[in-house]
Design an enzyme around this catalytic site. Sequence first.
Site, mmCIF file in Angstrom:
data_model
loop_
_atom_site.group_PDB
_atom_site.id
_atom_site.type_symbol
_atom_site.label_atom_id
_atom_site.label_comp_id
_atom_site.label_asym_id
_atom_site.label_seq_id
_atom_site.Cartn_x
_atom_site.Cartn_y
_atom_site.Cartn_z
ATOM 1 N N ALA A 198 -0.624 -5.092 -16.017
ATOM 2 C CA ALA A 198 -1.468 -3.996 -16.481
ATOM 3 C C ALA A 198 -2.054 -3.127 -15.381
ATOM 4 O O ALA A 198 -2.384 -1.968 -15.625
ATOM 5 C CB ALA A 198 -2.606 -4.548 -17.346
ATOM 6 N N GLY A 199 -2.253 -3.681 -14.177
ATOM 7 C CA GLY A 199 -2.943 -2.918 -13.148
ATOM 8 C C GLY A 199 -2.195 -1.649 -12.743
ATOM 9 O O GLY A 199 -0.966 -1.642 -12.709
ATOM 10 N N PRO A 200 -2.959 -0.568 -12.478
ATOM 11 C CA PRO A 200 -4.421 -0.443 -12.493
ATOM 12 C C PRO A 200 -5.023 -0.114 -13.855
ATOM 13 O O PRO A 200 -6.229 0.020 -13.967
ATOM 14 C CB PRO A 200 -4.666 0.700 -11.507
ATOM 15 C CG PRO A 200 -3.467 1.572 -11.646
ATOM 16 C CD PRO A 200 -2.306 0.641 -11.888
ATOM 17 N N GLY A 201 -4.193 0.055 -14.898
ATOM 18 C CA GLY A 201 -4.748 0.136 -16.237
ATOM 19 C C GLY A 201 -4.606 1.452 -16.971
ATOM 20 O O GLY A 201 -5.143 1.595 -18.069
ATOM 21 N N LYS A 208 -1.821 2.856 -18.405
ATOM 22 C CA LYS A 208 -1.077 2.667 -19.651
ATOM 23 C C LYS A 208 -1.839 1.744 -20.595
ATOM 24 O O LYS A 208 -1.795 1.924 -21.822
ATOM 25 C CB LYS A 208 0.315 2.102 -19.350
ATOM 26 C CG LYS A 208 1.207 3.041 -18.547
ATOM 27 C CD LYS A 208 2.568 2.428 -18.330
ATOM 28 C CE LYS A 208 3.406 3.273 -17.393
ATOM 29 N NZ LYS A 208 2.890 3.242 -15.994
ATOM 30 N N GLU A 229 -3.157 -9.024 -15.782
ATOM 31 C CA GLU A 229 -2.876 -8.583 -14.410
ATOM 32 C C GLU A 229 -3.011 -9.767 -13.471
ATOM 33 O O GLU A 229 -3.959 -10.548 -13.571
ATOM 34 C CB GLU A 229 -3.835 -7.455 -14.010
ATOM 35 C CG GLU A 229 -3.815 -7.083 -12.548
ATOM 36 C CD GLU A 229 -2.430 -6.704 -12.034
ATOM 37 O OE1 GLU A 229 -2.084 -7.162 -10.917
ATOM 38 O OE2 GLU A 229 -1.702 -5.970 -12.742
ATOM 39 N N ASP A 256 -0.446 -14.618 -14.471
ATOM 40 C CA ASP A 256 0.854 -14.351 -13.866
ATOM 41 C C ASP A 256 1.869 -14.144 -14.988
ATOM 42 O O ASP A 256 2.127 -15.053 -15.782
ATOM 43 C CB ASP A 256 1.250 -15.540 -12.990
ATOM 44 C CG ASP A 256 2.562 -15.316 -12.243
ATOM 45 O OD1 ASP A 256 3.294 -14.372 -12.575
ATOM 46 O OD2 ASP A 256 2.843 -16.108 -11.326
ATOM 47 N N ASP A 302 5.651 -3.096 -17.565
ATOM 48 C CA ASP A 302 5.715 -2.032 -16.550
ATOM 49 C C ASP A 302 5.726 -2.741 -15.202
ATOM 50 O O ASP A 302 4.689 -2.973 -14.597
ATOM 51 C CB ASP A 302 4.515 -1.107 -16.703
ATOM 52 C CG ASP A 302 4.513 0.022 -15.690
ATOM 53 O OD1 ASP A 302 5.548 0.230 -15.035
ATOM 54 O OD2 ASP A 302 3.476 0.685 -15.536
ATOM 55 N N CYS A 344 8.651 2.841 -12.532
ATOM 56 C CA CYS A 344 8.476 4.164 -11.939
ATOM 57 C C CYS A 344 9.502 4.305 -10.820
ATOM 58 O O CYS A 344 9.162 4.500 -9.652
ATOM 59 C CB CYS A 344 7.050 4.341 -11.413
ATOM 60 S SG CYS A 344 6.726 6.039 -10.873
#
Length: 448
Positions: free
Chosen positions: A262-265, A267, A286, A314, A331, A384
């Site tokens: 999830a980081g940095p959050g 999405k 995260e 994890d 992601d 990305c």
Amino acid sequence: MSGSRRRPRRADPARSTAFRVLRAVTADGAYANLELARRRGDLGGQDAAFATELVAGTCRAMGGYDRVIESASGRALRTLQPAVVDVLRLGTHQLLGMRVPAHAAIATSVDLAALEVGERVTGLVNAVLRRVAERDWPGWLAELSSGEDELGRLALASHHPRWIVEAWSRVLPTAELEDALAADNVAPVPNLVVRPGLADRAELGGTPDRWSPFGAQRDGDPADVAAVVEGRAGVQDEGSQLVALALARAEAPGGPWLDVCAGPGGKSALLAGLAREAGTRLVASELQPHRAQLVAANLRAYGPPNQPVTIVADGTRPAWRAGTFARVLADVPCTGLGALRRRPESRWRRSPSDLPGLVGLQRRLLARAIEAAAPGGVIAYVTCSPHPEETAAVVADACGVTLLDAAAHLPEVPDAAAGNLVQLWPHRHGTDAMFLALLRRGGGPADR
């Protein structure tokens, strides 16, 4: 010249800031955009703009500039003091990439070297930059590209390592390759996004995004927008919004949603609002505690009902039962080559040797994300990066799933389909080069 007759050294706040940012980037692995934001607050408007262009342009063209410096100095870069190399890089960008007169670029670089490194290096800096100034960039490009093949010349001209140009040539039509590389060198306008259910896009100002109903492009400091300060909106590229929106649109059973990495959050914050609208909640996981804190900060404005939950876990060793989630976002960590316009230094920081370790991690995370999904649940695999080893190759080896038509879930976005996959591009879409695959775990409804 004796010390008593030496011209007084003049400190230049913009150049000094640029030098310290570049040292943090090259010596400490800092991100240029974040380090700039941290250090340029005391600069006035023109100085801040100058420092920004000086750092961004130097980071973008660093590979070519290093070759120029080696040619002009007659020495390998490794034989020069690293701080001196950074002074020379900044001076070279002023000479070859900015409209700074040669005498000013050289004199200010010599002063910078004296103040930040020491008087002993000023003669070297002066001599090398005078040699650099003997040609403009096209002249240096012609000299340095002598003997290169077509891809080698394109790599040098577009300020990219050759291996990235080769990778892009595998996934893009030849006619688009030069445009794609050029788009990596154009800094994007900041893009803001509302948290669904907490703010209206009109609060953002600026120009509405072309396809996302949640975002807008807006120049200036995001902290000037009340909704951003209050956590009801944030900063997020339109491409990142679109891949999250596609996951939310896919037909899936009822139940909670999961963001595995999830980081940095960004999405997570968008998905949390969409999950609430669907009558469920998001679990944002995260691995790194400091990044989990960033996720929680991005989710802070959401309260009951269906308040999202942030956990430290994890993704390769799940802290949840298999088959729990209706929608899962993976992601995954990647090279980040899809965001080179935002982080230009990454093109020189990454290398092909990074790929095997990352790809192995990506495969493990996708496998665990599939296991986390309920029968019929949908998994979004997102990177990305448009590098084929991180994208289509990872998805091709996924087990126990059906590949959905991801582009059909973003019908408003043109030229995004790569078969059943989605690949966005800066030169086509004005977004980061986000990749998306949608997968359905076996045991549920077929794709429609």
